[in-house]
Enzyme design. Structure first.
Site, short mmCIF file in Angstrom:
data_model
loop_
_atom_site.label_atom_id
_atom_site.label_comp_id
_atom_site.label_asym_id
_atom_site.label_seq_id
_atom_site.Cartn_x
_atom_site.Cartn_y
_atom_site.Cartn_z
N ASP A 171 -9.06 -10.96 -0.45
CA ASP A 171 -8.22 -10.43 0.63
C ASP A 171 -8.59 -10.98 2.01
OD1 ASP A 171 -6.30 -8.86 -0.66
OD2 ASP A 171 -7.65 -7.16 -0.83
N HIS A 191 0.86 -1.20 0.00
CA HIS A 191 0.00 0.00 0.00
C HIS A 191 0.90 1.24 0.00
CE1 HIS A 191 -3.83 -2.01 1.91
NE2 HIS A 191 -3.72 -2.25 0.62
N TYR A 224 -2.66 -8.32 9.78
CA TYR A 224 -3.45 -8.05 8.57
C TYR A 224 -4.86 -7.61 8.95
CZ TYR A 224 -5.10 -9.33 3.80
OH TYR A 224 -5.61 -9.35 2.53
N HIS A 282 -11.35 -8.30 -7.29
CA HIS A 282 -11.00 -7.06 -6.57
C HIS A 282 -10.06 -6.27 -7.47
CE1 HIS A 282 -9.72 -4.46 -3.40
NE2 HIS A 282 -8.73 -5.18 -2.92
N GLU A 303 -7.98 -3.81 -6.75
CA GLU A 303 -6.73 -3.27 -6.24
C GLU A 303 -5.56 -3.91 -7.02
OE1 GLU A 303 -6.43 -3.27 -1.97
OE2 GLU A 303 -5.00 -1.61 -2.02
N HIS A 327 -12.21 -5.83 1.52
CA HIS A 327 -12.14 -4.56 2.22
C HIS A 327 -12.38 -3.36 1.30
CE1 HIS A 327 -7.84 -3.35 0.99
NE2 HIS A 327 -8.12 -4.42 0.30
N ASP A 347 -2.72 -5.10 -6.65
CA ASP A 347 -1.97 -6.31 -6.30
C ASP A 347 -2.65 -7.57 -6.84
OD1 ASP A 347 -3.84 -5.42 -4.37
OD2 ASP A 347 -3.05 -6.79 -2.86
N HIS A 357 -3.65 -13.52 -0.51
CA HIS A 357 -2.29 -13.32 0.00
C HIS A 357 -1.96 -14.45 0.98
CE1 HIS A 357 -1.93 -9.21 -1.51
NE2 HIS A 357 -3.09 -8.94 -0.97
FE1 FEO Z 1 -7.06 -5.16 -1.41
FE2 FEO Z 1 -4.71 -7.50 -1.66
O1 FEO Z 1 -5.68 -6.04 -2.23
#
Ligand code: FEO
Length: 397
Positions: free
Chosen positions: A164, A23, A192, A79, A81, A145, A83, A225
């Site tokens: 996530d 992030h 996390y 998602h 994002e 999230h 990553d 992850h």
């Molecule tokens: Fe919210 Fe692992 O990205």
């Protein structure tokens, strides 16, 4: 690297051993991380998520070695994002007409990130995608999230692809929960949750109960992850329910910054007073300018009460403490008690400011705080010990 989860379901992501900040600079990843993508092959083939942008070429090249990309029938984007969606552009460049499944919010964020008109297919909770003998059932997970977050359940193999949720930032050659050090695994899973999911705790509870109510078997939870939960996979869902219920341990954390050791001396003597009053409580001290801020946030998450300390500088507080307060305010911790302390030489605003910040951040402030002039002497240190003892009594009250 690629490995099998069950026959027909393979992990095709990227383990990032080097990652130390995530992030941007917001989240420390001492143990690296992984970006998990999954290939599900039945009569039809679905790819679930991709990897972070710097690894896009490597991901697509590896995937093309694993499967003729034209044989991928469905791309699932849980998602937006980067990553997880960062390799989408490179992938879709190779298979531009394949459908991309996402939520309605996913459509907005994917378009917002990549400015492409891919063949988006918007799905909602309960929608099903048949792969042949097995099917994927989509579950929207708004604010777990991001607004776009989504999971899916694979029938037959009983796999929940949770994106996530239930993740941990760990790089490992062992990608299953039963193969890694359990204390490291839960340390990272706790961090996390504390640093990412705390503000959404009511939604965590609601979503887990909603999924449990479906009464579906779960053999694997595959997050986006870290390691895959295959041994007692629902243990992490049980942990999330505990963490979401305004979690706390019998711990008091003293978090301070100090210029010439005066506020540190106060912290150490407050800690002595706390232990004199309650030998069972765990007391931890953190100099915020010398500690990793995300690790300290995790300790706040675990604490039933915190004490924040700073000397006064330029009618304010030290800047490392300001950063912590900003983070803690956003995370909206609940059911925690607090007070402030600090020494000063001239005007002495720090304790009042810290107290205001704690109130604004939703902590129950139980004392007006301890403020001492110049370097603490025996009298001030004795006051600090008494303050610690009183704090124990007040948090019990
Ligand atoms: Fe919210 Fe692992 O990205």
């Amino acid at each position: 690297m690629k490995f099998e989860i069950t026959p027909g379901v393979d992990w095709v992501g990227k383990v990032d051993w080097e990652l130390r900040k995530f992030h941007g600079e917001e989240y420390s990843t001492h143990r690296g991380s992984s970006y998990n993508a999954y290939l599900v092959r039945d009569e039809k083939t679905a790819l679930i998520d991709t990897v972070w942008t710097p690894f896009a070429k490597e991901f697509v090249d590896n995937l093309a070695r694993e499967i003729d990309l034209n044989k991928i029938d469905y791309v699932i984007a849980n998602h937006a994002e980067m990553d997880h969606s960062g390799a989408l552009s490179a992938l879709m460049h190779r298979i531009p007409d394949k459908p991309v499944y996402c939520t309605a919010n996913g459509l907005k964020s994917l378009k917002g990130h990549y400015h492409k008109d891919w063949n988006f297919q918007v799905v909602k909770t309960g929608d099903k995608l048949s792969l042949g003998k097995k099917e994927l059932i989509f579950v929207e997970a708004m604010m777990l999230h991001w607004p776009d977050s989504m999971m899916e359940y694979l029938t037959g193999d009983a796999i929940l692809f949770s994106n996530d949720a239930f993740g941990q930032h760990i790089a490992s050659e062992h990608m299953f929960n039963d193969l890694v050090d359990q204390s490291e695994l839960f340390e990272e899973a706790t961090k996390y949750y504390a640093n990412i999911l705390t503000p959404f705790s009511p939604l965590v509870t609601k979503k887990i109960n909603e999924v449990v109510a479906l009464n579906l078997p779960v053999n694997f939870i595959c997050p986006s992850h870290g390691v895959i939960w295959r041994q007692n996979p629902l243990q992490i869902a049980q942990k999330y329910l505990q963490w979401a219920a305004d979690y706390q341990e019998n711990q008091i954390s003293l978090i301070y910054d100090t210029m010439w050791d005066g506020t540190r001396m106060l912290a150490e003597n407050i800690a002595k007073g706390i232990k004199q009053a309650d030998d069972a409580v765990t007391v931890k001290l953190f100099n915020i300018s010398r500690r990793d801020i995300n690790d300290v946030v995790t300790e706040v998450f675990k604490s039933k009460a915190i004490l924040l300390g700073s000397p006064t500088i330029n009618k304010g507080i030290l800047n490392a403490m300001s950063a912590l307060i900003e983070m803690v305010t956003g995370l909206k911790f609940k059911n925690k008690k607090a007070a402030a302390f600090g020494c000063y030489g001239w005007s002495g605003e720090s304790v009042k400011l810290l107290t205001e910040h704690l109130n604004r951040a939703g902590f129950a402030v139980v004392d007006e705080g301890l403020k001492t002039l110049w370097q603490p002497g025996e009298e001030e240190l004795s006051r600090a010990r008494d303050f610690g003892k009183d704090f124990v009594a007040k948090i019990k009250g």
